[in-house]
Scaffold this motif. Structure first.
Motif, short mmCIF file in Angstrom:
data_model
loop_
_atom_site.label_atom_id
_atom_site.label_comp_id
_atom_site.label_asym_id
_atom_site.label_seq_id
_atom_site.Cartn_x
_atom_site.Cartn_y
_atom_site.Cartn_z
N ILE A 1 0.98 -1.28 0.04
CA ILE A 1 -0.03 0.00 0.40
C ILE A 1 0.93 1.27 0.10
O ILE A 1 2.12 1.27 0.68
CB ILE A 1 -0.96 -0.22 1.27
N PHE A 2 0.67 2.14 -0.89
CA PHE A 2 1.41 3.36 -0.97
C PHE A 2 0.53 4.62 -0.72
O PHE A 2 -0.44 4.57 -1.69
CB PHE A 2 2.24 3.31 -2.43
N VAL A 3 0.99 5.45 -0.01
CA VAL A 3 0.11 6.86 0.06
C VAL A 3 1.24 8.00 -0.45
O VAL A 3 2.20 8.07 0.50
CB VAL A 3 -0.53 6.78 1.36
N ASP A 4 1.08 8.53 -1.47
CA ASP A 4 1.90 9.61 -1.76
C ASP A 4 1.31 10.96 -1.78
O ASP A 4 0.30 11.05 -2.62
CB ASP A 4 2.58 9.27 -2.89
N THR A 5 1.73 12.06 -1.13
CA THR A 5 1.57 13.30 -1.43
C THR A 5 0.00 13.54 -1.19
O THR A 5 -0.83 14.04 -2.02
CB THR A 5 1.94 14.01 -2.80
N CYS A 6 -0.53 13.13 -0.12
CA CYS A 6 -1.89 13.30 0.20
C CYS A 6 -2.20 14.42 1.45
O CYS A 6 -1.38 14.52 2.27
CB CYS A 6 -2.57 12.12 0.52
N LEU A 7 -3.51 14.81 1.38
CA LEU A 7 -3.92 15.48 2.43
C LEU A 7 -5.20 14.75 3.22
O LEU A 7 -6.11 14.59 2.44
CB LEU A 7 -4.35 16.68 2.40
N VAL A 8 -5.19 14.39 4.43
CA VAL A 8 -5.97 13.50 5.29
C VAL A 8 -6.44 14.61 6.16
O VAL A 8 -5.75 14.76 7.33
CB VAL A 8 -5.52 12.19 5.57
N TYR A 9 -7.78 14.98 6.27
CA TYR A 9 -8.09 15.91 7.57
C TYR A 9 -9.54 15.67 7.64
O TYR A 9 -10.44 15.45 6.70
CB TYR A 9 -7.83 17.48 7.09
N GLY A 10 -10.23 16.23 8.87
CA GLY A 10 -11.41 16.37 9.06
C GLY A 10 -12.31 14.97 9.23
O GLY A 10 -13.58 14.75 9.40
N ASN A 11 -11.58 13.65 9.24
CA ASN A 11 -12.16 12.52 9.28
C ASN A 11 -12.32 11.96 10.65
O ASN A 11 -11.80 12.36 11.63
CB ASN A 11 -11.26 11.41 8.58
N VAL A 12 -13.41 11.18 10.94
CA VAL A 12 -13.92 10.88 12.40
C VAL A 12 -14.11 9.48 12.59
O VAL A 12 -14.99 8.83 11.77
CB VAL A 12 -15.24 11.69 12.86
N ARG A 13 -13.66 8.99 13.77
CA ARG A 13 -14.04 7.57 13.90
C ARG A 13 -14.98 7.85 15.52
O ARG A 13 -14.16 8.13 16.30
CB ARG A 13 -12.97 6.65 14.22
N THR A 14 -16.13 7.77 15.52
CA THR A 14 -16.58 7.98 16.60
C THR A 14 -16.72 6.90 17.56
O THR A 14 -17.22 7.10 18.75
CB THR A 14 -18.30 8.49 16.48
N ASN A 15 -16.43 5.82 17.30
CA ASN A 15 -16.47 4.68 18.35
C ASN A 15 -15.22 3.71 17.74
O ASN A 15 -15.47 2.66 17.38
CB ASN A 15 -17.57 3.90 18.06
N GLY A 16 -14.06 4.24 17.72
CA GLY A 16 -12.91 3.58 17.22
C GLY A 16 -11.56 4.32 17.06
O GLY A 16 -11.38 5.45 17.98
N ARG A 17 -10.49 3.90 16.51
CA ARG A 17 -9.26 4.22 16.37
C ARG A 17 -9.09 4.79 15.15
O ARG A 17 -9.61 4.56 13.93
CB ARG A 17 -8.24 3.15 16.87
N GLY A 18 -7.81 5.57 15.14
CA GLY A 18 -7.29 6.13 13.71
C GLY A 18 -8.21 6.98 13.01
O GLY A 18 -8.84 6.52 12.05
#
Length: 764
Positions: A605-622
């Motif tokens: 799995i490869f993640v390159d030059t990404c913006l990850v924001y505003g995501n929510v786990r209301t009953n979990g991790r990560g």
């Protein structure tokens, strides 16, 4: 909350407006709907902004008119409700019953088992009456409640009953947590002023809390995203809902003293007309306004003098939060602003912006924002002239009436590969009408490009994918919004390409994920939104990548409800994602990975030059990213993970793989929140990780408004590691040598100039 975006679809000859409801709803016109509860439900019925009233208004906005009653009583536990259930509910011959209990049980230390048994007994009475029950989870156990074990236990009990009995569940607790963890509203969620909190007294709803409850109930009733948008529009346009002073605020009278000149300027205007001018002006430019020297003419507002819409309420609390003042002080500022703002007293032309013209082969969409309709005006009408040359523009056609903010105008019936010239006129309805004209040209695309139909586009796109040549075929989508009523299967190595994540949108409207990508296929240049999955182990509400690539895409506002869901925005078995924005995806039950996730597969799995924001786990991790169990070969480079939230650990990243086999290079993981443990990173320690900023203060340009580019002096500037194939940043600029850390390179100016339009997805 931004204004509702409307799509105005016009042929060359006429404009046709239509509205469509989605799938079967739990509540139908004529049904008897009873809301059972405690004081939250009692106030929800009796207050104009109460959640019961908002639910009914939201149903009516979608053409559903139930016969309804609210039967909440202050102080009731589940036992008290059970004792009066036959009289207050069964005797009314209900079709649908909502049950909201638990807060008083927690306060009065009722045993958990007793509470659950009383809830089950009420459900049994509903079923015996031939009706359907909708269960609401307890919302809060008092001001400062931070996901306490007792509250979570009671919420879990409601969910067990829902699962055992096959009932509809209104996730009111989850909506509360998501609101409080909303990266756009961290201050509003916790300000001491009662008007700005989600509750007004630690238990009962403020307007913000009532709206969250209503959203959860309407979703439980089966309203889809378009129908929820219609409900929001109704709340935003109704001037009777929110009182200017919300009880139990200690301030019931607000007074602003004006000078003689200021008083003369607003002479003849009611206090509401003054505030209708002052509140938007204060929200647009939040600065403190003090009373002038010698001011004596008082303009007074009381708690009963006027109500407002939720749009005005949002503007008022936003201005108060930015200024660090109470709402009543903001009201005073708004009165003074209206009296002083020259643009509010002198006729002025509309202030407008054409964000772009999104083209297909036979259609074009004008993406337009009206930032001001012009002083003394209430709205604008929009006229369009169109032709194949400047000298051959057609007669003006009125394409919009009463516009105030943002809208799209879709023009159909155009010729492929043809240059068109246009002239848009925005004319306001002021006493002295004034107008603004914008002109330009665009060229349609070549024939063969798929275009939105205005209806369900899933079958047409799927047919094109299935017909494309394996391993090298490309299906090209025009700009615009493609509505999906089914999941897309991108297979056989085919490329599905749009015109850019700001131009082409795939919006799922059915209860499915948006797409599955496999067989080495590729998806590029589009936005993926509206995925809405329900069920355990149902990963990837936005995209499930079994084997493939996602490039230059926006994965936003997808939702998953179900236990053991890993990766709400994007789930990977193996594959890659690059130069993409993953934002505002939400998982409401157990699992990990609000934005990107993986579970128990061993592919690279490869993640390159990404913006990850505003995501929510209301009953979990990560909240942002999570990789779980078997050891995939995961590499993340030049990626920024910020502003995400998890109720458990690792608001940014949770690495739960065996041996922690996730490698980070030139990554920023900062500004995330978690209910416990490290707020940013949990478990990532593999060899090969280097040049990262984990926590700390990366000095973003404006994190509160989701601008995660770098300011001068940021510790991320020039601190990255150079590697082969580093390429360009998320804005399309080349990385320096050495590069900056994160998804944006720093170009030496603050704020950085736009190399191309910066993509920011807002809260829906």
């Amino acid at each position: 909350m931004k204004g509702t975006r409307k799509l105005l679809a016009l042929s060359l000859a006429s404009a046709t407006a239509f509205a469509a409801c989605g799938g079967e709803k739990l509540v139908k016109t004529g049904d008897k709907l009873v809301f059972m509860g405690d004081s939250i439900t009692e106030f929800g019925k009796n207050r104009t902004h109460g959640y019961v009233n908002l639910v009914v208004k939201g149903l009516e906005a979608n053409g559903i008119y139930p016969d309804w009653e609210g039967v909440g009583i202050q102080g009731d536990t589940a036992q008290n409700m059970l004792d009066r259930f036959d009289r207050d509910v069964v005797a009314k011959n209900p079709d649908i019953v909502t049950i909201s209990a638990g807060v008083n049980d927690i306060y009065k230390h009722v045993a958990y088992a007793t509470y659950c048994q009383n809830e089950r007994s009420m459900v049994a009475k509903v079923k015996n009456a031939g009706a359907k029950a909708v269960m609401l989870s307890p919302t809060t156990a008092g001001y400062g409640e931070t996901d306490t074990d007792e509250l979570r236990k009671f919420v879990g009990g409601v969910k067990e009953i829902v699962a055992d009995e096959g009932l509809a569940y209104a996730a009111t607790y989850e909506h509360f947590r998501a609101w409080m963890n909303d990266p756009d509203k961290p201050v509003l969620a916790r300000m001491a002023n009662a008007d700005l909190r989600i509750t007004c007294d630690t238990v009962h709803m403020s307007p913000a809390g009532d709206r969250q409850m209503a959203r959860a109930v309407l979703k439980a009733f089966g309203l889809d995203m378009d129908e929820l948008s219609a409900a929001e529009a109704a709340w935003n346009s109704d001037d009777t809902l929110v009182p200017l002073v919300v009880p139990p605020s200690s301030t019931t009278t607000i007074s602003a003293k004006l000078t003689d000149a200021e008083a003369q300027a607003v002479a003849g205007l009611t206090i509401k007309q003054i505030l209708d001018r002052g509140i938007p002006s204060l929200a647009a430019n939040p600065t403190l306004e003090g009373e002038g020297s010698g001011a004596s003419d008082a303009k007074t507002v009381t708690s009963t003098s006027c109500n407002f819409s939720y749009r005005a309420y949002d503007q008022l609390v936003s201005a108060a939060a930015k200024l660090g003042i109470r709402v009543d002080e903001a009201v005073k500022c708004a009165i003074l602003r209206a009296a002083r703002d020259v643009s509010a007293l002198v006729p002025a032309a509309p202030v407008v912006k054409l964000n772009g013209v999104h083209c297909g082969a036979t259609r074009a969409t004008f993406d337009t924002t009206i930032s001001s309709v012009g002083a003394t005006a209430g709205s604008c009408d929009v006229l369009l002239r169109l032709g194949t040359s400047v000298d051959a523009l057609g007669e003006p056609e009125r394409i919009a009436v009463g516009e105030t903010d943002t809208f799209d105008c879709l023009r159909t019936g155009l010729q492929p590969n043809t240059t068109y010239h246009y002239e848009l006129t925005f004319m306001n309805n002021a006493a002295t009408p004034m107008s603004t004209v914008i002109g330009g040209s665009f060229t349609t695309m070549s024939a063969g490009v798929l275009e939105p139909s205005g209806d369900d586009d899933a079958a047409a796109i799927q047919a094109a994918i299935d017909a494309a040549a394996p391993s090298r075929g490309t299906v090209t989508l025009s700009g615009g919004v493609f509505t999906l009523g089914a999941e897309l299967m991108v297979t056989n190595g085919v490329t599905l390409a749009g015109q850019g994540m700001a131009e082409t949108t795939l919006r799922q409207t059915a209860p499915h994920r948006v797409m599955t990508v496999k067989d080495g296929s590729r998806v590029e240049g589009l936005a993926v939104t509206g995925g809405n999955t329900t069920g355990n182990w149902t990963h990837g509400a936005g995209a499930y990548v079994a084997d493939g690539t996602i490039s230059h895409c926006g994965i936003h506002h997808n939702r998953a409800k179900g236990n053991n869901v890993y990766g709400v925005g994007v789930f990977f078995e193996k594959g890659s994602i690059d130069h993409s924005v993953v934002a505002f995806n939400t998982g409401t039950d157990t699992g990990a990975g609000g934005g990107i996730g993986h579970y128990n597969t061993a592919g690279a799995i490869f993640v390159d030059t990404c913006l990850v924001y505003g995501n929510v786990r209301t009953n979990g991790r990560g909240g942002g990213v999570a990789f779980v169990m078997n050891n995939p070969n995961v590499t993340m480079r030049n990626t920024t993970i910020a502003g995400n939230a998890a109720s458990s650990t690792g608001g940014g990243i949770a690495d739960e793989t065996y041996n922690h086999n996730v490698k980070l290079v030139n990554c920023i993981v900062s500004g995330n929140t978690a209910g416990s443990g490290d707020a940013n990173v949990v478990g990532t320690s593999t060899s090969g990780s280097s040049n990262n900023i984990l926590g700390g203060a990366p000095a973003f340009v404006d994190a509160a408004n989701n601008d995660y580019r770098l300011s001068a002096g940021s510790p991320a500037i020039g601190r990255g590691m150079t590697y082969s194939g580093i390429g360009t940043d998320l804005d399309g600029a080349s990385f320096a040598n050495p590069p900056s850390i994160g998804c944006y390179e720093f170009d030496g100016t603050v704020p950085p100039p736009a190399k191309r339009p910066r993509i920011v997805f807002s809260i829906y």
